[in-house]
Each structure stands twice: as structure tokens, then as C-alpha cells.
Design an enzyme around this catalytic site. Structure first.
Site, PDB file in Angstrom:
ATOM      1  N   CYS A 122       0.867  -1.177   0.000  1.00 49.24           N
ATOM      2  CA  CYS A 122       0.000   0.000   0.000  1.00 49.24           C
ATOM      3  C   CYS A 122       0.907   1.231   0.000  1.00 49.24           C
ATOM      4  O   CYS A 122       2.131   1.109   0.150  1.00 49.24           O
ATOM      5  CB  CYS A 122      -0.856   0.004   1.266  1.00 49.24           C
ATOM      6  SG  CYS A 122       0.179   0.053   2.746  1.00 49.24           S
ATOM      7  N   ASN A 178      -3.387  -6.880   8.762  1.00 49.29           N
ATOM      8  CA  ASN A 178      -4.238  -6.905   7.561  1.00 49.29           C
ATOM      9  C   ASN A 178      -4.100  -8.225   6.806  1.00 49.29           C
ATOM     10  O   ASN A 178      -5.046  -8.691   6.183  1.00 49.29           O
ATOM     11  CB  ASN A 178      -3.958  -5.675   6.688  1.00 49.29           C
ATOM     12  CG  ASN A 178      -2.731  -5.823   5.831  1.00 49.29           C
ATOM     13  OD1 ASN A 178      -2.807  -6.333   4.720  1.00 49.29           O
ATOM     14  ND2 ASN A 178      -1.581  -5.408   6.355  1.00 49.29           N
ATOM     15  N   CYS A 214       2.353   6.099   8.774  1.00 48.05           N
ATOM     16  CA  CYS A 214       1.494   6.276   7.597  1.00 48.05           C
ATOM     17  C   CYS A 214       0.554   7.464   7.831  1.00 48.05           C
ATOM     18  O   CYS A 214      -0.057   7.569   8.899  1.00 48.05           O
ATOM     19  CB  CYS A 214       0.670   5.012   7.348  1.00 48.05           C
ATOM     20  SG  CYS A 214      -0.498   5.239   5.995  1.00 48.05           S
ATOM     21  N   SER A 225       1.900  -5.216   3.410  1.00 46.90           N
ATOM     22  CA  SER A 225       3.331  -5.030   3.672  1.00 46.90           C
ATOM     23  C   SER A 225       4.191  -6.022   2.893  1.00 46.90           C
ATOM     24  O   SER A 225       5.359  -6.223   3.213  1.00 46.90           O
ATOM     25  CB  SER A 225       3.589  -5.178   5.179  1.00 46.90           C
ATOM     26  OG  SER A 225       2.916  -6.301   5.688  1.00 46.90           O
ATOM     27  N   GLU A 246      -0.047  -0.231  16.461  1.00 47.81           N
ATOM     28  CA  GLU A 246      -0.826   0.942  16.051  1.00 47.81           C
ATOM     29  C   GLU A 246      -1.786   1.377  17.159  1.00 47.81           C
ATOM     30  O   GLU A 246      -1.948   2.571  17.435  1.00 47.81           O
ATOM     31  CB  GLU A 246      -1.609   0.635  14.768  1.00 47.81           C
ATOM     32  CG  GLU A 246      -2.380   1.862  14.269  1.00 47.81           C
ATOM     33  CD  GLU A 246      -3.297   1.545  13.099  1.00 47.81           C
ATOM     34  OE1 GLU A 246      -2.890   0.802  12.197  1.00 47.81           O
ATOM     35  OE2 GLU A 246      -4.434   2.059  13.105  1.00 47.81           O
TER      36      GLU A 246
HETATM   37  S1  SF4 Z   1      -2.261  -0.572   5.567  1.00 49.45           S
HETATM   38 FE1  SF4 Z   1      -1.404   0.822   7.095  1.00 49.45          FE
HETATM   39  S2  SF4 Z   1       0.369   1.676   6.097  1.00 49.45           S
HETATM   40 FE2  SF4 Z   1      -0.908   0.833   4.477  1.00 49.45          FE
HETATM   41  S3  SF4 Z   1      -2.190   2.562   3.790  1.00 49.45           S
HETATM   42 FE3  SF4 Z   1      -3.307   1.388   5.330  1.00 49.45          FE
HETATM   43  S4  SF4 Z   1      -2.871   2.514   7.212  1.00 49.45           S
HETATM   44 FE4  SF4 Z   1      -1.315   3.108   5.753  1.00 49.45          FE
END
Ligand code: SF4
Length: 329
Positions: free
Chosen positions: A21, A233, A105, A276, A135
């Protein structure tokens, strides 16, 4: 599934979007640029992003990963990871005379700002997220007196607020959208005047990757999610795949973690990756599958992504000189 025969069609459904991302891309480039500009060592507090391969690659280039600011020698350069930090971490860094680069971010910073604003207006903030995740620790640190963590619907019964007419929910950026809405539903039953965040806290990347995996889930006998176990995620993508009807789903860091037994009776394999995860790891999985007859790759496209973030502005400064001046003071 029927018994596998020589004629069983084998195909791969490849999710789009998947992988990096904008926030991860920015954070990884920030470490590389810092190493280029300032030379090694550059210290990074916590894994810059939750991916084993990325961390190992940056270590080889000269980044030093630490758990706590206290481990960083005075007068050094330290970078904060994409997940964000609480204000106390900035204070600790100043005390240790460190020059800092903040790779948080911008979409996490947005949630921090919401927390600060609602706390200033004296709201109770119900932060939906996973206990212990970096986070959540960072966001909670913005207003510890006002924030209560809610880690799923089962936490709702125990939640208490000072004034039920002044309550807002916020969330971690990388949750399952459906599960979060379930938690919000339960909170709204308990606190009918609960207000919602001004805009989505679950970020675009998390949402898009979940939509794509949902689309492929029902057609896939097996879904392989490339990602690390500590990547929120990525773990959510496995859950969403199973929820969408995939018979089986697994999280792997590398292709060599795939178990041949998972392929038994399987004709359609879904492949995706967390926010990631560099594409080279997905290529490895596709090559592994191709060697086993899964050569036909079909893209399942859920969204276009064009968001990019500019690099942390600190990279434009001479941080080695700034750190040296701090130590001399
Ligand atoms: S996954 Fe985390 S680092 Fe990536 S855009 Fe979303 S908030 Fe930002």
C-alpha cells in the site's frame, strides 16, 4: 470436490489489488533513503512494516531494528515505523538527543488527530482494535484518559463511559470491515448516541484487499495469503477468504511454507498478499504453483489504486549534523 484426475482443470485467481500500500511503500523507501543519505547505522524502532523479508532486506543494507528508544545510542538517527507512535515516544527520543524520522502512515496520523480532537472535546473514545498491536498502542497514547480499547463484539458488555451522549468510535486501520461493523452494531445498541468517525479509519488498502479476496473466496478451493503472522491486515485476509466461502486458506511468508497436502483435490487456488508484502514473494508463490500445474492465472480485480504519499519531510534535512548538535548542547 471430486477426486483429482489428470484432467482436473487447475487455475489460479490472483487478487488485485494486493501487496504494498502507499504507506508501506513510503516507509520502506524512507529507510532506504535514510541509509543512502546518512549512511549506516540508521535505527528503526519496531519493524518498519510487519514483514519478515522486508525487515531482513533492510537489515542487510544497514538498518538496525530495536524494540525501544532506550536501546538507541545518544546522538543517533532513529526512524519510527509505519504503525505510528504515542507522544511519549517522541519525548523519549528528544531526551536521548536522537534525530527522528517519522514514517508513520499518514492514514494512521489521521486517526491520531481524530483521537486528539475528540479528547479535546471531552468525548469518551471507543477504539476498536487488537490489544497489544503497535498501532493501537500509539493511537491510545494520544489520549490515554479518554480512550477505551474494544477488541471485538465480546468486549462490548464490559465497556463503560462517563456520558453516553458523548461517545465516539474510532478504529485501527487494518481491521476486518465486516467484523468492525459487527462491533459497532453492538456498541450502538448499548450507546444509541454513539457517533462515527468523520471518515473511514479502516484504510483504503485494507478495504480493497478484503473486497478482492471476497470476490475470489467463493470460487477458490484454497486461498494462499502471502504475509507475516504479525501483520494484522494479512491475517484478516485469511479470515475474510474463509468467510467468503473458500474451503481452506493459509498465511505464508514464503513459497516454501506451502504444504503440498493443501493442494489435494484442489482445482482453483486464490492468491493474494497483505499490504506489507513485496511482489517478489507473490512471484515465488506463483512459480511454486506453476511447477505443480497451476499455470493459468486469472486476475480478480476489485479496485484501482493510485494513492501515493510523499516521503517524510525530515529526509530533506542534515540529520547527522542535527543529532551531533543535540549531543553538544
Ligand atoms: S495498511 Fe497501514 S500503512 Fe498501508 S495505507 Fe493502510 S494505514 Fe497506511
Amino acid at each position: 470436490m471430486g477426486r483429482m484426475t489428470a484432467t482436473t482443470p487447475r487455475r489460479v485467481l490472483l487478487a488485485a489489488p494486493r501487496g504494498y500500500c502507499a504507506g508501506v511503500d513510503r516507509a520502506v523507501i524512507a529507510v532506504e533513503k535514510a541509509l543512502e543519505q546518512y549512511g549506516s547505522p540508521v535505527y528503526v524502532r519496531h519493524e518498519i512494516v510487519h514483514n519478515k523479508y522486508v525487515v531482513q532486506t533492510l537489515e542487510k543494507k544497514g538498518a538496525i531494528f530495536v524494540e525501544e528508544t532506550a536501546e538507541v545510542p545518544e546522538g543517533s538517527i532513529v526512524m519510527f515505523s509505519a504503525h505510528g507512535v504515542s507522544p511519549t515516544v517522541h519525548e523519549e527520543a528528544a531526551e536521548r538527543k536522537l534525530a527522528t524520522i517519522d514514517a508513520t502512515c499518514p492514514l494512521v496520523t489521521k486517526v491520531h488527530k481524530e483521537a486528539v480532537r475528540f479528547a479535546q472535546d471531552d468525548f469518551d473514545i471507543l477504539l476498536i482494535g487488537h490489544e497489544g498491536h503497535e498501532e493501537v498502542i500509539g493511537t491510545s497514547g494520544e489520549a490515554p484518559e479518554h480512550i477505551t480499547l474494544v477488541d471485538g463484539p465480546e468486549d462490548v458488555a464490559a465497556v463503560e463511559v462517563r456520558d453516553p451522549s458523548k461517545v465516539v468510535w474510532l478504529s485501527q486501520t487494518t481491521l476486518s470491515v465486516d467484523e468492525t461493523m459487527e462491533t459497532v452494531g453492538a456498541l450502538k445498541e448499548k450507546f444509541p448516541l454513539l457517533i462515527s468517525p468523520p471518515s473511514d479509519d479502516i484504510c483504503y488498502a485494507t478495504q480493497n484487499r478484503q473486497i478482492a479476496v471476497k470476490q475470489m473466496g467463493a470460487d477458490a478451493d484454497l486461498v494462499i495469503v502471502v504475509g507475516s503472522k504479525n501483520s494484522s491486515n494479512s491475517v484478516r485476509l485469511v479470515e475474510v477468504a474463509l468467510g467468503a466461502g473458500a474451503n481452506d486458506a493459509h498465511l505464508v511468508d514464503f513459497a516454501d511454507e506451502i504444504d503440498e497436502a493443501w493442494l489435494e483435490g484442489v482445482s482453483t487456488v486464490g492468491v493474494t498478499s497483505g499490504a506489507s508484502v513485496p511482489e517478489v514473494l507473490v512471484d515465488g508463490v506463483l512459480a511454486w504453483l506453476s511447477e505443480r500445474g497451476f499455470e493459468d492465472v486469472e486476475i480478480v480485480k476489485a479496485a484501482e489504486e493510485s494513492i501515493t504519499f510523499s516521503l517524510p519531510k525530515e529526509l530533506r534535512r542534515d540529520l547527522r549534523a542535527e543529532a551531533a548538535a543535540l549531543v553538544e548542547k
